[in-house]
Design a protein around this motif. Structure first.
Motif, PDB file in Angstrom:
ATOM      1  N   ALA A 148      10.035  -6.062   4.386  1.00 49.17           N
ATOM      2  CA  ALA A 148      10.388  -6.036   3.364  1.00 49.17           C
ATOM      3  C   ALA A 148       9.630  -7.647   2.844  1.00 49.17           C
ATOM      4  CB  ALA A 148      11.212  -6.460   3.170  1.00 49.17           C
ATOM      5  N   SER A 149      10.440  -8.483   2.988  1.00 52.32           N
ATOM      6  CA  SER A 149       9.855 -10.237   2.761  1.00 52.32           C
ATOM      7  C   SER A 149      10.582 -11.088   4.143  1.00 52.32           C
ATOM      8  CB  SER A 149       9.998 -10.699   1.826  1.00 52.32           C
ATOM      9  OG  SER A 149       9.363 -10.154   0.713  1.00 52.32           O
ATOM     10  N   GLY A 177       3.485  -5.569   7.033  1.00 56.84           N
ATOM     11  CA  GLY A 177       1.711  -6.552   6.661  1.00 56.84           C
ATOM     12  C   GLY A 177       1.302  -6.496   7.932  1.00 56.84           C
ATOM     13  N   PRO A 178       0.144  -6.963   8.121  1.00 56.48           N
ATOM     14  CA  PRO A 178      -0.692  -7.221   9.547  1.00 56.48           C
ATOM     15  C   PRO A 178      -0.041  -8.142  10.288  1.00 56.48           C
ATOM     16  CG  PRO A 178      -2.293  -6.905   7.360  1.00 56.48           C
ATOM     17  CD  PRO A 178      -0.702  -7.241   7.134  1.00 56.48           C
ATOM     18  N   LYS A 237       2.738 -14.863   2.969  1.00 57.20           N
ATOM     19  CA  LYS A 237       2.169 -14.210   2.561  1.00 57.20           C
ATOM     20  C   LYS A 237       2.365 -14.554   0.789  1.00 57.20           C
ATOM     21  CE  LYS A 237       1.147  -9.415   1.025  1.00 57.20           C
ATOM     22  NZ  LYS A 237       1.283  -7.875   1.357  1.00 57.20           N
ATOM     23  N   ARG A 282       8.769  -9.725  -5.372  1.00 54.98           N
ATOM     24  CA  ARG A 282       8.126 -10.800  -6.025  1.00 54.98           C
ATOM     25  C   ARG A 282       8.992 -11.174  -7.231  1.00 54.98           C
ATOM     26  NH1 ARG A 282       2.955  -9.152  -4.680  1.00 54.98           N
ATOM     27  NH2 ARG A 282       3.091  -8.239  -2.473  1.00 54.98           N
ATOM     28  N   ARG A 289      10.221 -14.980  -3.313  1.00 52.39           N
ATOM     29  CA  ARG A 289      10.754 -13.674  -3.300  1.00 52.39           C
ATOM     30  C   ARG A 289      11.990 -13.220  -2.849  1.00 52.39           C
ATOM     31  NH1 ARG A 289       6.538 -10.001  -0.080  1.00 52.39           N
ATOM     32  NH2 ARG A 289       4.448 -11.116  -0.817  1.00 52.39           N
ATOM     33  N   ASN A 299       6.420  -6.196  -7.346  1.00 47.26           N
ATOM     34  CA  ASN A 299       6.312  -4.357  -6.775  1.00 47.26           C
ATOM     35  C   ASN A 299       6.564  -3.546  -7.805  1.00 47.26           C
ATOM     36  OD1 ASN A 299       5.619  -5.489  -4.507  1.00 47.26           O
ATOM     37  ND2 ASN A 299       7.391  -5.938  -3.545  1.00 47.26           N
ATOM     38  N   ASP A 312       0.541  -0.825   0.063  1.00 46.70           N
ATOM     39  CA  ASP A 312       0.007  -0.296  -0.590  1.00 46.70           C
ATOM     40  C   ASP A 312       0.670   1.193   0.085  1.00 46.70           C
ATOM     41  OD1 ASP A 312      -2.485  -1.688   0.121  1.00 46.70           O
ATOM     42  OD2 ASP A 312      -2.553  -1.673   1.965  1.00 46.70           O
TER      43      ASP A 312
HETATM   44  O1  LIG Z   1       4.399  -8.313   0.596  1.00 43.37           O
HETATM   45  C1  LIG Z   1       4.836  -8.007   0.767  1.00 43.37           C
HETATM   46  O2  LIG Z   1       4.148  -6.231   2.062  1.00 43.37           O
HETATM   47  C2  LIG Z   1       4.258  -5.764   2.809  1.00 43.37           C
HETATM   48  C3  LIG Z   1       3.650  -4.941   3.495  1.00 43.37           C
HETATM   49  O3  LIG Z   1       2.688  -4.885   1.823  1.00 43.37           O
HETATM   50  P1  LIG Z   1       1.002  -4.057   2.324  1.00 43.37           P
HETATM   51  O4  LIG Z   1       0.152  -4.428   1.176  1.00 43.37           O
HETATM   52  O5  LIG Z   1       0.863  -4.745   4.182  1.00 43.37           O
HETATM   53  O6  LIG Z   1       1.272  -2.656   2.871  1.00 43.37           O
HETATM   54  C4  LIG Z   1       5.588  -5.155   1.866  1.00 43.37           C
HETATM   55  O7  LIG Z   1       6.268  -3.642   2.514  1.00 43.37           O
HETATM   56  C5  LIG Z   1       6.673  -6.002   0.576  1.00 43.37           C
HETATM   57  O8  LIG Z   1       6.924  -4.870   0.104  1.00 43.37           O
HETATM   58  C6  LIG Z   1       5.430  -6.695   0.149  1.00 43.37           C
HETATM   59  O9  LIG Z   1       6.448  -7.218  -0.541  1.00 43.37           O
END
Ligand SMILES: O=C1O[C@H](COP(=O)(O)O)[C@@H](O)[C@H](O)[C@H]1O
Length: 253
Positions: free
Chosen positions: A163-164, A157-158, A187, A76, A192, A86, A46
């Protein structure tokens, strides 16, 4: 000693975006004045939407885009055209709207990514960084011994990943490599590449931006309990480690 984590809560996502653009523009001006270029590391997710203010006045006209060098903290392993990429996300949402020279945009290798070879992609991205060290685009930090980027814009991420680097996965412990890989990401997509933690933390300014309710519990685990099982809790920086939250992301604090 690493700087303390600094947190700012914004009433809305819009105000967070404004502040992120101002923060980025100020650092861009500072580093371009000091050394003639600015190295910026992007994440995916996001965050790219929240960069929208940078492509609007006053920033679109005031930033010296030709001096920017852009990298990805993680990518990815898929074709550039894949909706999971990305690179594609950043190109469509941000990079195609600003005049950064193509040669200054350092993406994952197009063909290897399309072939799905994560290990080889990581090796090649690390080689790319090492060549840029030789070309004096990226310095090696005297303090950390790792490459030193100026600004890194991160998301979480939640589940607390950044990063990964995911919870309960060994990549967070990698200290030799600059770039590593994962083939079983919880995820999707599973393959990745990612900067390793020492490289992430060798950046001068790290800005972590988090919005919405979904990551609120992880935000609280990090801010209130410094729960180190969440990779984002390990984020540090050489100069500033700043976390921008909207009200929803801060709702469990
Ligand atoms: O998979 C990923 O997730 C993170 C967090 O993403 P979000 O969609 O929850 O904002 C992201 O920072 C990372 O670069 C990405 O590859």
């Amino acid at each position: 000693m690493a700087p303390q984590r600094k947190m700012i809560v914004f009433p809305t996502k819009n105000e967070l975006s404004e502040a992120m653009a101002e923060y980025t523009a100020n650092l861009s001006a500072k580093f371009i004045k000091e050394k003639g270029l600015f190295t910026v590391v992007l994440s995916g997710g996001d965050l790219i939407d929240w960069l929208c203010k940078l492509v609007q006045p006053p920033y679109i006209d005031s930033i010296e885009w030709s001096k920017w060098h852009v990298f990805w903290v993680d990518e990815r392993v898929c074709a550039w055209e894949d909706p999971d990429s990305n690179y594609k996300l950043a190109m469509e949402g941000f990079l195609s709207k600003v005049p950064i020279p193509d040669k200054n945009i350092y993406a994952i290798d197009k063909h290897l990514a399309a072939d799905g070879n994560a290990e080889h992609c990581a090796t090649l991205y690390e080689e790319c960084l090492k060549n840029l060290v030789k070309e004096k685009i990226i310095p090696i930090s005297k303090k950390t011994g790792y490459p030193e980027f100026d600004l890194q814009l991160l998301g979480m991420g939640p589940d607390g990943h950044m990063a990964s680097l995911f919870p309960n996965h060994p990549q967070i412990n990698e200290k030799q490599k600059w770039v590593t890989y994962i083939t079983d990401s919880p995820k999707p997509p599973p393959k990745r590449i990612t900067f390793t933690l020492p490289v992430i933390n060798s950046t001068l300014y790290n800005l972590m931006a988090i919005c919405d309710k979904a990551p609120a519990k992880s935000v609280a685990e990090i801010m209130k309990h410094n729960n180190l099982s969440l990779p984002s809790a390990h984020l540090s920086a050489q100069v500033e480690n700043v976390w921008y939250l909207d009200q929803a992301a801060a709702s469990e604090l």
